[in-house]
Design an enzyme around this catalytic site. Structure first.
Site, short mmCIF file in Angstrom:
data_model
loop_
_atom_site.label_atom_id
_atom_site.label_comp_id
_atom_site.label_asym_id
_atom_site.label_seq_id
_atom_site.Cartn_x
_atom_site.Cartn_y
_atom_site.Cartn_z
N GLU A 62 -10.32 -6.08 -1.05
CA GLU A 62 -9.06 -5.49 -0.58
C GLU A 62 -9.25 -3.98 -0.48
O GLU A 62 -9.43 -3.31 -1.49
CB GLU A 62 -7.92 -5.81 -1.55
CG GLU A 62 -6.60 -5.16 -1.14
CD GLU A 62 -5.50 -5.32 -2.19
OE1 GLU A 62 -5.49 -6.32 -2.94
OE2 GLU A 62 -4.64 -4.42 -2.26
N ARG A 66 -4.30 3.51 1.03
CA ARG A 66 -3.79 4.68 0.30
C ARG A 66 -4.55 5.94 0.69
O ARG A 66 -4.08 7.04 0.44
CB ARG A 66 -4.00 4.48 -1.20
CG ARG A 66 -3.01 3.55 -1.79
CD ARG A 66 -3.41 3.18 -3.20
NE ARG A 66 -3.13 1.78 -3.39
CZ ARG A 66 -3.26 1.14 -4.52
NH1 ARG A 66 -3.71 1.77 -5.59
NH2 ARG A 66 -2.97 -0.13 -4.60
N THR A 90 -2.06 -2.23 0.21
CA THR A 90 -1.04 -1.16 0.30
C THR A 90 -0.47 -1.07 1.72
O THR A 90 -0.25 0.01 2.26
CB THR A 90 -1.60 0.21 -0.16
OG1 THR A 90 -2.48 0.02 -1.28
CG2 THR A 90 -0.47 1.12 -0.62
N LYS A 150 1.37 -11.64 -4.64
CA LYS A 150 0.71 -10.76 -5.60
C LYS A 150 1.77 -10.42 -6.64
O LYS A 150 2.87 -9.96 -6.28
CB LYS A 150 0.26 -9.50 -4.85
CG LYS A 150 -0.10 -8.31 -5.73
CD LYS A 150 -0.73 -7.22 -4.86
CE LYS A 150 -0.83 -5.90 -5.62
NZ LYS A 150 -1.85 -5.00 -5.05
#
Ligand code: 3PG
Length: 232
Positions: A62, A66, A90, A150
């Protein structure tokens, strides 16, 4: 030609049903076991970091958006390391979801959920693993067909106790707890029936990363994979 109209040579990607996306996420998470959450600070880290993680046994990554390098990292990994499964993390809104898709992400992860993002992802060819930390968020996403989440930030929002509590009202739901997962609590997370994999960054020590200590990251990754196997 209107820019949003596909040209005669472009075929729009097929959009799987939500049930098919659940299956895709199940396959992806079973293969991943541990989903490393990666934030790229320097372009020259992208390939050696991915190689250290995959050398240690983690090939589903992943890459968070960011940092400004997130999308470029996804593009590069898809081109240069086709054996990896690369997702975007994100992802906060529909516009970012579209950017992740254009960069070649194979799945997307968000820290939380908004109605806008959940609906955009229903219409996207990519499976979304939305972040949740409450029963209400699960219900909102559940109404749109989401069944895999998640749990974030896992340790802050109740951790294993929250997972046990969610198992009652949400029997068909499974989670990837992320946020505070580490070698000390890994076993307690993966022994929950509603946990499909875990996410985390503990094998990516920031100092090792900044110093380019790829072998240490690979060794820590291999230790994490071994711990996962012995904790089942
Ligand atoms: C995330 O965004 O998923 C977290 O940063 C990962 O959590 P961790 O750094 O506590 O492992």
């Amino acid at each position: 030609m209107n820019q949003s109209t596909p040209s005669a040579t472009q075929t729009p990607a097929a959009v799987p049903s939500m049930a098919e996306k659940v299956q895709l996420i199940d396959q992806l998470c079973a293969a991943a076991r541990i989903l490393p959450v990666i934030t790229i600070e320097r372009a020259e880290h992208i390939l050696p970091l991915a190689d250290a993680l995959s050398g240690g046994g983690l090939t589903t990554l992943e890459v968070t958006l960011r940092s400004d390098l997130g999308l470029a990292a996804i593009e590069l990994l898809r081109k240069e390391r086709p054996h990896l499964c690369v997702g975007a993390g994100t992802v906060l809104d529909a516009a970012t979801l579209a950017q992740a898709e254009a960069a070649g992400a194979q799945f997307v992860v968000s820290p939380g959920c908004t109605d806008e993002l959940l609906r955009a992802a229903v219409a996207s060819p990519l499976p979304l693993l939305p972040g949740v930390s409450s029963a209400s968020e699960i219900m909102l996403a559940h109404a749109l067909g989401y069944r895999r989440f998640k749990l974030f930030p896992a340790e802050v929002c109740g951790g294993v106790k929250a997972l046990k509590a969610f198992a009652g009202p949400f029997p068909g739901i499974r989670f990837c707890p992320t946020g505070g997962v580490n070698p000390d609590n890994l076993k307690s997370y993966i022994s929950q029936a509603n946990v499909m994999c875990v996410g985390g960054s503990w094998m990516l020590n920031t100092q090792w990363l900044r110093a380019g200590e790829w072998q240490r990251i690979q060794d820590a990754t291999a230790e994490a994979v071994a711990l996962f196997a012995t904790s089942l």
